[in-house]
Enzyme design. Structure first.
Site, PDB file in Angstrom:
ATOM      1  N   CYS B  64     -99.690  -7.054  28.852  1.00 59.52           N
ATOM      2  CA  CYS B  64    -100.822  -6.237  29.327  1.00 59.52           C
ATOM      3  C   CYS B  64    -100.662  -5.924  30.797  1.00 59.52           C
ATOM      4  O   CYS B  64    -101.640  -5.969  31.546  1.00 59.52           O
ATOM      5  CB  CYS B  64    -102.138  -6.948  29.120  1.00 59.52           C
ATOM      6  SG  CYS B  64    -102.214  -7.939  27.661  1.00 59.52           S
ATOM      7  N   CYS B 545    -103.372 -13.260  22.704  1.00 55.73           N
ATOM      8  CA  CYS B 545    -102.812 -13.073  24.025  1.00 55.73           C
ATOM      9  C   CYS B 545    -103.637 -13.921  24.948  1.00 55.73           C
ATOM     10  O   CYS B 545    -104.811 -13.686  25.121  1.00 55.73           O
ATOM     11  CB  CYS B 545    -102.930 -11.598  24.392  1.00 55.73           C
ATOM     12  SG  CYS B 545    -102.952 -11.261  26.130  1.00 55.73           S
TER      13      CYS B 545
END
Lengths: 164, 566
Positions: B64, B545
């Site tokens: 990300c 995540c």
């Protein structure tokens, strides 16, 4: 003839960032020919796949925990490289190991693959390397430069080349 | 007698996620989600220049990267009440869109699909039957017998070497794997093709962001891309048209392969629409600002309490007080000093590891709440919100996907089926198609604006003395992300990141309510506690995540083989 020098790791976790810092120093201290791509890959995954395509030589630099003295640099070549990364795989983890496997699956594996692994000391949250790993990084940079020259790439030191 | 299973780590990209489940009579009866790594970005940023924060925050996380950069500049811009030039908004939006498509595609094919698709079974498929199936589903050019045969040959060769590599850890032959060899082979064919398309869409990020994986072109106040339609070093007409070609190619793959694949998986695993709903409070924010003040957004967002679609409340603006004022984090079950429930502005980050204790503190992840409740974030909450807000492209793709699933399953499948493990995966693919449509909108807006002669990309920030506070919201691939900054005399005084995986992977909150991962696992069937594929299916459906990537190679687990010590 094309080469990629790819540093991987996390800059925010002390010695974990040695790969990124090595690549940054390499690009700053040396003038590399356009045929040598120097990339700080961070902790990215599949974004790195396209960089492996059409390369004759790929050199990876990463922190590598192998119970040696901190700062020790080891070199792994060819088919042993994916195996070194395999040590960490568990179901569906997309890391550099999977990127290499995907490269294998799609026939874009580089002709020559080298991994320089540096034994870390300090893995606390924070920016900067321990002195041992800093020394390991210097050793790695010299080895990478020598290897690139050995392959036939013209690598020039900016300013005076005092270490040779 | 209940049996306890532990999966650690579930994924390594973003550090370690540990899941503990109690299994009784073939079903999960209780679950705990634990983040095993401390992030620490808050401490690293203290005292630094707010203009540099984004370059650090994009290192929080391996997948990300750009999203943390985006949220960070927005937080500073909110604190300084800045306006952003239109070109900068459109360029940022295109980076957001391309990154989102890349992320969704890689997750769907390369991380999540292998929980449902048996690669070894694909080698036993009949090529002609697979091609016929593919051609029945869509007109995708990659469904030809030649392509499919080539995929099967490649898989056979790869598996024949005995080194499964990327496929080494799959649960091949597991009783919960139910697709026919032909469906498996069709999905595997697209798995390989997706490797090419993820590369193409990532090129868009590289062109606009100057570099990948870490973009270089962001700045507090805009972007640093000089726009000059004619100069080759800048963002030129030629580059813009190259980007358009890439978007179009990737769009065809999403529409004709990805959407039909997810519909097929959904139809053949229709039982999984019954599992994995979990926390039904859905939270998302509007994104893709289309004006300089950031008050008009191309993609809507909002809040749905308790899965009741009639109670949907649209969030019109990222700067709404009900949004940032409604968010708190609890550390009752997280390894930090004390036991409080506070706004991120008021938080302090004092780590205090006391060991894994499921009854007390058991995670590095804090437990966020919205209006006092845990909330699920991600493509599912976002897609449902966009659907309810009447977003045209979303409505088209949701309806179309549900129709395909219904036709394949031979029964009517409605929007309620989305509240599930498989629905979460379908929503991600639908969002990928919505992002593709929006890329075209952003591209056209940028080209039109440059055509009007506006070449501005940057407004310089000015830091007044005293204290300013700002939030940067972003609807990222894994869901709503927010960065919270307190600036004092031009330096960072406090910084907090409330990331999507904090919302979803968080532990129990101050009221001991389960977090979304935890709640979604309860009730899942477990065929074999030694091989808990079902747990992975549900956890992976969130695109797990934990926002901290450690990437170290560990030679201790497996001997390294041949090495040379320098």
């Amino acid at each position: 003839m094309k080469a990629l020098v790819l540093g991987i790791g996390n800059l925010l976790i002390g010695d974990e960032g040695v790969g990124c810092l090595a690549v940054e120093a390499l690009g700053r201290r040396y003038t590399l020919p356009p045929s040598v791509e120097c990339v700080d890959g961070g902790t990215a995954g599949f974004e790195l796949l396209s960089m492996l395509a059409n390369k004759d030589h790929v050199i990876l630099i990463d922190a590598l925990r192998d119970d040696r003295e901190p700062g020790t640099v080891i070199m792994v070549e060819g088919e042993h490289v994916p195996r070194a990364f395999m040590a960490r795989t568990t179901p569906h983890q997309l890391g550099i190991c999977d990127v290499l496997a995907a490269a294998q699956l799609t026939d874009i594996m580089p002709g020559h693959l080298t991994l320089y692994g540096i034994e870390p000391k300090q893995l606390e949250v924070g920016i900067g390397l321990s002195p041992e790993v800093e020394a390991g990084m210097e050793k790695t940079i010299r080895a990478v430069v020598n290897q690139l020259r050995h392959f036939g790439y013209e690598v020039k030191r900016n300013g005076i080349e005092s270490e040779h | 007698m209940a049996k306890k299973i532990t999966i650690d780590p579930v994924t390594r990209i973003e550090g370690h996620l540990r899941i503990d489940c109690e299994v009784d009579n073939g079903k999960v009866t209780n679950a705990w989600s634990s983040g095993q790594m401390w992030r620490g970005i808050e401490i690293i940023l203290k005292g630094r220049d707010p203009r540099d924060a984004w370059a650090y925050t994009q290192r929080i996380c391996g997948v990300c990267t750009t999203v943390h950069a985006m949220a960070s500049v927005r937080a500073v811009e909110d604190a300084l009440k800045m306006e952003i030039p239109l070109n900068a908004q459109y360029i940022r939006n295109m980076i957001i869109g391309a990154h989102g498509i890349h992320d969704h595609m890689v997750h769907f094919y390369h991380l999540c699909a292998l929980d449902w698709v048996d690669i070894v079974s694909a080698t036993k498929a009949d090529v002609a039957a697979t091609a016929a199936l593919g051609q029945k589903l869509s007109a995708w050019k990659g469904n030809s017998p030649q392509e499919i045969k080539a995929t099967q040959d490649r898989l056979k060769k790869f598996i024949g070497t005995g080194q499964l590599g990327i496929f080494a850890s799959g649960y091949w032959g597991h009783p919960a794997m139910k697709l026919s060899p032909e469906v498996n082979l069709l999905a595997a064919t697209h798995y390989l093709q997706a490797l090419d398309y993820q590369r193409k869409i990532n090129q868009v990020v590289a062109i606009l962001g100057s570099k990948t994986p870490h973009v270089q072109n962001l700045a507090v106040g805009g972007v640093t891309n000089p726009i000059n339609p004619d100069s080759p070093a800048n963002l030129t007409v030629e580059k813009l048209f190259h980007i358009k070609t890439l978007i179009d190619e990737v769009g065809d793959f999403i529409k004709q392969a990805m959407l039909t694949d997810v519909a097929a998986i959904g139809a053949f695993y229709a039982d999984w629409t019954q599992y994995g709903a979990g926390v039904l409070n859905y939270l998302s924010v509007p994104d893709m600002p289309m004006d300089t003040k950031g008050t008009v957004f191309a993609l809507p967002g909002g809040y749905i309490p308790g899965g009741d679609l009639t109670k949907f409340v649209q969030i019109a603006d990222q700067r709404e007080k009900t949004l940032y004022g409604g968010i708190k984090e609890s550390i009752k079950h997280a390894w930090y000093n004390g036991n409080w429930d506070r706004s991120p502005y008021e938080e302090e980050t004092v780590p205090n590891y006391t060991g894994y204790d499921a009854d007390n503190k058991y995670s590095w992840v804090k437990a966020p709440t919205y209006l006092g409740q845990p909330a699920q974030v991600g493509p599912l909450p976002h897609v449902v919100a966009m659907y309810l807000a009447g977003h045209a492209a979303t409505k088209t793709y949701v309806d179309q996907t549900l129709q395909t699933v219904s036709a394949l399953a031979g029964t009517t499948v409605g929007i309620d089926a989305l509240h599930s493990t498989i629905g979460r995966i379908a929503a991600r693919v639908i969002r990928c198609a919505v992002l593709y449509e929006n890329m075209n909108v952003q591209w056209q807006a940028l080209v039109d604006n440059i055509g009007k002669g506006d070449l501005d990309t940057f407004n310089a920030p000015v830091f007044p003395r005293g204290e300013q506070r700002g939030t940067g919201f972003h609807e990222a691939p894994r869901g709503m992300l927010s960065h919270w900054i307190v600036i004092e005399n031009g330096k960072i005084k406090n910084y907090q990141a409330v990331v999507p995986s904090t919302w979803n992977a968080g532990p129990r909150n101050a009221d001991d309510a389960l977090g979304p991962y935890e709640a979604s696992l309860v009730g899942n069937p477990i065929a074999d506690p030694e091989l808990p594929l079902e747990v992975l299916r549900t956890v992976h459906s969130f695109d797990p995540c934990l926002a901290c990537a450690i990437h170290l190679v560990d030679g201790k687990k497996t001997p390294l083989g041949k090495v040379k010590v320098l």
